[in-house]
Design an enzyme around this catalytic site. Structure first.
Site, mmCIF file in Angstrom:
data_model
loop_
_atom_site.group_PDB
_atom_site.id
_atom_site.type_symbol
_atom_site.label_atom_id
_atom_site.label_comp_id
_atom_site.label_asym_id
_atom_site.label_seq_id
_atom_site.Cartn_x
_atom_site.Cartn_y
_atom_site.Cartn_z
ATOM 1 C CD GLU A 216 -2.941 1.164 2.257
ATOM 2 O OE1 GLU A 216 -3.852 2.010 2.232
ATOM 3 O OE2 GLU A 216 -2.858 0.278 3.149
ATOM 4 C CG ASP B 10 -6.608 4.103 0.856
ATOM 5 O OD1 ASP B 10 -7.506 4.928 0.580
ATOM 6 O OD2 ASP B 10 -6.543 3.534 1.954
ATOM 7 C CB THR B 11 -9.415 7.221 -3.003
ATOM 8 O OG1 THR B 11 -10.293 6.672 -2.000
ATOM 9 C CG2 THR B 11 -9.573 6.442 -4.300
ATOM 10 C CD GLU C 178 -8.349 1.413 5.002
ATOM 11 O OE1 GLU C 178 -7.726 0.368 5.224
ATOM 12 O OE2 GLU C 178 -7.805 2.490 4.644
ATOM 13 C CD GLU D 123 -1.288 6.634 7.561
ATOM 14 O OE1 GLU D 123 -1.182 5.718 6.714
ATOM 15 O OE2 GLU D 123 -2.373 6.968 8.056
ATOM 16 N NE ARG E 84 -8.328 6.930 7.354
ATOM 17 C CZ ARG E 84 -7.537 6.089 6.708
ATOM 18 N NH1 ARG E 84 -8.016 5.426 5.669
ATOM 19 N NH2 ARG E 84 -6.291 5.906 7.070
ATOM 20 C CG HIS F 142 -3.089 6.675 2.085
ATOM 21 N ND1 HIS F 142 -2.807 7.199 3.323
ATOM 22 C CD2 HIS F 142 -3.517 5.399 2.303
ATOM 23 C CE1 HIS F 142 -3.035 6.296 4.256
ATOM 24 N NE2 HIS F 142 -3.465 5.190 3.666
#
Length: 312
Positions: free
Chosen positions: A160, A193-194, A254, A166, A225, A196
């Site tokens: 990922e 991941d959209t 997610e 992060e 989120r 990020h």
């Protein structure tokens, strides 16, 4: 299973997973069956499991629960850092990090899964500074070898791409493509991941096109989120454009809420608020967004025309 669910799976042909922590704080054997039923009814065929300890997880029991609900589990590689880190200068630490990754591959097989996601290339958490080119090269070599090990066992390994808060190792699709090539493995795949990408990419769809040759998992997550239909990212448009650009891989959903997650996990992920309380409704909402994007895409419009013609 409802007619709507059957229509979603057969009409779209999309293979969609949902992170179990969107509904539950952990893969609790007592709560998991209900959550799996909710996800299956919403149209999901897979769940993303939280990081599990391969040595203490009852893989046979968990596999049976998944199988009983017609679901397949995707695992997450975790645990890099300290004495086990594939990016470390120390050969022993690199070997320990690679061993942890191989253990998760073996767990994936034991669970009947065929994909391992996660952050296998180094520690997760607020970076202390830039990652050196040497550390990236070390990580790529180790991760590439594990990707080959996974491929031999019928498992696709993805990594990922995270935002700058992060990790400092990989933040963009362009960096991910370079890392994948550096790994030397033709089997290593990218996980975008959209959530990020909204932080790091100037053009999200262009980033997806950049990674397309290696893209194995496209995860949909909103800016806050929470529910996919509410936030700064037009996720239905992302789905439409990715399909129009030729993406044919697996999808993920997610979302995280402090009202659902265990406290330490919420702290680690910096989830300070509760953007939603009802995980079941979040799952249904996510599928509506995905369905909308599919319906607007070239492939979706074509399939809908064919379905109408067949019905007339």
């Amino acid at each position: 299973m409802t007619d709507t669910t059957r229509d979603l799976r057969t009409d779209t042909g999309l293979d969609v997973a949902c992170h179990i922590n969107a509904l539950l704080p952990a893969a609790d054997p007592e709560l998991l069956p209900t959550a799996l039923s909710v996800l299956a009814d919403a149209g999901f065929s897979r769940i993303v499991l939280p990081p599990l300890d391969p040595k203490t997880t009852d893989a046979a029991a968990l596999a049976a629960v998944l199988r009983d609900h017609g679901m397949t589990g995707l695992t997450i590689a975790g645990g890099q850092g300290g004495q086990a880190d594939v990016s470390s200068e120390d050969a022993g630490r690199r070997a320990a990090g690679a061993a942890l990754l191989r253990d998760v591959v073996d767990l994936t097989v034991a669970l009947g899964g065929d994909q391992m996601n996660g952050v296998p290339y180094g520690p997760f958490g607020p970076p202390q500074g830039p990652t050196s080119a040497a550390a990236i090269e070390r990580a790529a070599a180790e991760v590439g070898a594990v990707a080959d090990y996974a491929h031999e066992r019928g498992v696709t390994m993805t990594f990922e791409v995270l935002n700058r808060y992060e990790t400092s190792l990989l933040n963009t699709a362009e960096q991910a493509m370079a890392f994948a090539e550096l790994s030397g493995s033709p089997h290593l795949r990218i996980h975008l991941d959209t959530f990020h990408m909204a932080v790091e990419e100037a053009d999200m769809s262009a980033a997806i096109r950049t990674a397309l040759p290696r893209l194995g998992y496209l995860e949909l997550g909103q800016s806050g989120r929470g529910r996919l239909s509410t936030g700064a990212v037009a996720l239905a448009d992302v789905v439409r454009q990715a399909l129009d650009d030729g993406y044919e891989g697996r999808w993920g959903v997610e979302a995280f809420s402090r009202s659902v997650l265990a406290g330490p996990v919420a702290d680690m992920l910096a989830i300070w608020r509760a953007p939603y309380d009802d995980g079941a409704e979040l799952a249904r909402d996510a599928m509506r967004v995905i369905r909308q994007g599919w319906s607007l895409s070239t492939v979706g419009r074509r399939n809908q025309r064919l379905a109408r013609s067949a019905a007339s």
